[in-house]
Motif scaffolding. Sequence first.
Motif, PDB file in Angstrom:
ATOM      1  N   ASP A 262      -8.320  -5.867 -16.353  1.00 53.52           N
ATOM      2  CA  ASP A 262      -7.515  -6.553 -14.935  1.00 53.52           C
ATOM      3  C   ASP A 262      -6.412  -5.989 -15.640  1.00 53.52           C
ATOM      4  O   ASP A 262      -5.497  -6.055 -16.478  1.00 53.52           O
ATOM      5  CB  ASP A 262      -8.006  -7.819 -15.944  1.00 53.52           C
TER       6      ASP A 262
ATOM      7  N   ARG B 108      -3.835  -7.846 -14.661  1.00 61.08           N
ATOM      8  CA  ARG B 108      -3.213  -8.946 -14.849  1.00 61.08           C
ATOM      9  C   ARG B 108      -3.172  -9.440 -16.461  1.00 61.08           C
ATOM     10  O   ARG B 108      -2.001 -10.804 -17.426  1.00 61.08           O
ATOM     11  CB  ARG B 108      -3.077  -9.649 -14.312  1.00 61.08           C
TER      12      ARG B 108
ATOM     13  N   ASN C 198      -8.832 -12.106 -13.883  1.00 63.55           N
ATOM     14  CA  ASN C 198      -7.436 -12.255 -12.953  1.00 63.55           C
ATOM     15  C   ASN C 198      -6.789 -12.901 -13.793  1.00 63.55           C
ATOM     16  O   ASN C 198      -5.552 -13.307 -13.641  1.00 63.55           O
ATOM     17  CB  ASN C 198      -7.164 -13.551 -11.557  1.00 63.55           C
TER      18      ASN C 198
ATOM     19  N   TYR D 180      -1.052 -16.678 -10.972  1.00 68.51           N
ATOM     20  CA  TYR D 180      -1.809 -15.789 -11.283  1.00 68.51           C
ATOM     21  C   TYR D 180      -0.440 -14.499 -12.348  1.00 68.51           C
ATOM     22  O   TYR D 180       0.679 -14.802 -11.843  1.00 68.51           O
ATOM     23  CB  TYR D 180      -2.278 -14.982 -10.724  1.00 68.51           C
TER      24      TYR D 180
ATOM     25  N   LEU E 292      -4.659  -7.258  -5.233  1.00 67.10           N
ATOM     26  CA  LEU E 292      -4.523  -7.733  -6.786  1.00 67.10           C
ATOM     27  C   LEU E 292      -4.834  -9.547  -5.768  1.00 67.10           C
ATOM     28  O   LEU E 292      -5.125 -10.122  -6.455  1.00 67.10           O
ATOM     29  CB  LEU E 292      -3.446  -7.726  -7.712  1.00 67.10           C
TER      30      LEU E 292
ATOM     31  N   VAL F 257      -7.049 -12.971  -4.660  1.00 66.69           N
ATOM     32  CA  VAL F 257      -7.869 -13.489  -5.317  1.00 66.69           C
ATOM     33  C   VAL F 257      -7.833 -14.631  -4.435  1.00 66.69           C
ATOM     34  O   VAL F 257      -7.506 -15.071  -3.454  1.00 66.69           O
ATOM     35  CB  VAL F 257      -7.090 -13.983  -6.900  1.00 66.69           C
TER      36      VAL F 257
ATOM     37  N   CYS G  36     -11.813 -11.915  -7.265  1.00 69.33           N
ATOM     38  CA  CYS G  36     -10.271 -10.691  -7.137  1.00 69.33           C
ATOM     39  C   CYS G  36     -10.724  -9.794  -5.870  1.00 69.33           C
ATOM     40  O   CYS G  36     -12.278  -9.066  -6.313  1.00 69.33           O
ATOM     41  CB  CYS G  36      -9.867 -10.315  -8.291  1.00 69.33           C
TER      42      CYS G  36
ATOM     43  N   ASN H  22     -12.046  -7.507 -12.353  1.00 67.71           N
ATOM     44  CA  ASN H  22     -11.432  -7.015 -13.359  1.00 67.71           C
ATOM     45  C   ASN H  22     -11.863  -6.134 -13.914  1.00 67.71           C
ATOM     46  O   ASN H  22     -11.485  -6.239 -15.181  1.00 67.71           O
ATOM     47  CB  ASN H  22     -11.148  -8.694 -13.793  1.00 67.71           C
TER      48      ASN H  22
END
Length: 749
Positions: free
Chosen positions: A241, A243, A296, A588, A696, A698, A704, A708
């Motif tokens: 992921d 992020r 996420n 996010y 990316l 969601v 997503c 992820n």
Amino acid sequence: MAKASDNIKVYRNEGGPVISTVNRRVIQQDGLTFKDIDGTGEVNAVNDWRLPAADRAAAYVKELTVREKIAQLFISDWRMAKYAPSGPAAAMAPKEKVTDESGILDEGEFRGKTIFGEQYLPGTSTLLKEWFNRHVILRANATPTDLADWMNQADAVCEECEHFIPVAAASNSRNENGELVFGMNDAGGVFATYPGTLGIAAAVKGYRIDIVDKFAETIRREWNACGLRKGYMYMADTVTDPRWQRTYGTFGEDPALISEIMEHIIPRIQGSDHGVTADGVAVTTKHFPGGGARENGFDPHYAAGQWNVYATEGSLEKYHLPPFQVAVKAGTSSIMPYYSKPAAAKSKPQHDLEGNVIDLEPYGFAYNRYFIDTMLRGQMGFQGYINSDTGIVHNMCWGVDMLDIPERIGFAVTNAGVDVISGLFDNEAGMEAYNRGKNGYYETHKVPDGFTADQLVLTDEALDRAVTRTLTELFELGMFENPYRDPAEAEALVATPSDWDAAAEAHRRSVVLLKNDGTLPLTAEKTAGRKVYAEAFNKNPEQAAAATAALREMLGDLTLTDTPADADFALLMVTPSSGEYFNATPGYLELDICEDKTVCNVDAEGKPTAETHKETTLAGAGRLADIAAAVHGNGGKVISNINVTLAWEVGNVERISDALTVGFDTYPSATLDVIFGRFAPTGKLPITLPRGDEVLAVNADGVCISPNDVPGFDKDQYMPDSLKDENGKAYAYRDAAGNYYEYGFGLNY
């Protein structure tokens, strides 16, 4: 007590270990010297260094009291008198410093509060002599001299106890460059300093694995010289992921590359390929079974991130487990499970190493018997000890919040097999967990639903197992016989020029050239008689100003201008930042390089809402295009560099740049060496940089569009056809030259 470093007595055994002591009695027998570790005055199984470490540890456990053993279960932050406490606890420290006679040990008392919990903390001597705790985390960015002096002083206090156990001080990594962040990389710049771990991966991917060999061997020699013998390092996590806040502490997204690094780094830090040695440093590999499968980007330091989501069938065994299997085979001394718990309802079937479907019980991994006992120990063959992540019995008790603190301790140690609990010195709660197994507590108290009383108490068997494992490590490290170090030797060794030279080369090799229209290398011939505009950008304007001044200083031989419209070349150093490690963002985690961008909020379940807020990852981001337009209007060229700590969306920088490089907490001087042709670029991307917000996105259910749990290089097989280009690619960013900024990409001169 006088300064321990000035009062060390050393005895040498021919063909045996060095014995060093300040206060402890030694025993002379058969022409050999032994330390009286257990206070019996006899050369017995505990004191006899000729016996295997595991046998000595098992014998010592039988002599320790229950309270002494329970104290070995816990590890928490500790402080050095010369250095202010770091992180949230700093504000709680007393204004008046109280020290021991040497001025080295902090003897003040205060109540410390961090995100991991709150407790009363005594002076150092009380902690060691009365509480009998031995496991501490040192976060101070101390000099080699001060580290050695502190370790010596603390061990001298331990020698005054009836039963001697040396201090096992752990530290997060100290040999990489980067922003110092409490709880992640607390110290840096003192030891030989490499780029961030992503940078090491970039250098290895583009060059050779011996970069890791030199890195690891340097760590072993430097840490051992200072008496620092336990590292909370390194991360075997695979980034899936983008992020995830911890991305910058990993070796990237390729489990094969991470595995190769684990295979090299662990034996060279520990001193052998079969565990720790007397001149090694114990490695704690983290965060089993892989923290990259974030939902996420939510981090398990806060409630929204308490789940590991495996939305893709087979992703756990394909992408996340392999580096840990290699770490086990390489003999890692300890493994740290992650805070989070598996989300069965949001996951597809996952299989263990024997092909069985895993029962994804909703317990944090430090509480999850199937993952620790069945998979890690039973199937992978792990023989070391389990060291939990920090705070699992207090603020990050995901999946066991219905239990009280003593029950969480019992469940972790007795049921799941944890050997050291990181967070607070919970000695009294540990004693309560132990006593509940003796005093009939559950005859009058209800056992929480879903558990049995046997799972929740601290048994003698579990206690002895845990302490035997950690004592075995200390015996193998030679810390009972020879815990003391010479501060002057430590200072000299850390200053070894060849180690710093190897680190400097790694910085240069970590630079990845992503785009070049022929502008680079910016040779002396190209810059002769030309003007250069130089500016550094940061999320923090004050840091940007300081970095700009430093950059212009490094460019002192060039003709600089303060006006982009007059410049023939613009050099833009871009250092974005997003989110906070210990706190959730309103939405996010933002990966776009932007200023005041309007983005959606998320609700308590992690789903997007109609409400919005603004995010900034780079102050002055909008000025990048203005500067570029002015330079291009003058017929000039724009060279940009991005510091990659997360998988940034780089479009706002790439589109205005004629040449683009990226580094990974790489020294600016090393980046300039590549830009100006003093070093040819060799680095390759260790992670894929995403195309933009569209890959990316969601949906309303919190799912997503790009899974992820799958690394960037494999996400395209799961992306909708509507996002794919003529080459069948959707996820990776594609620049104006048609190159994809995907794992393994990097140009050369």
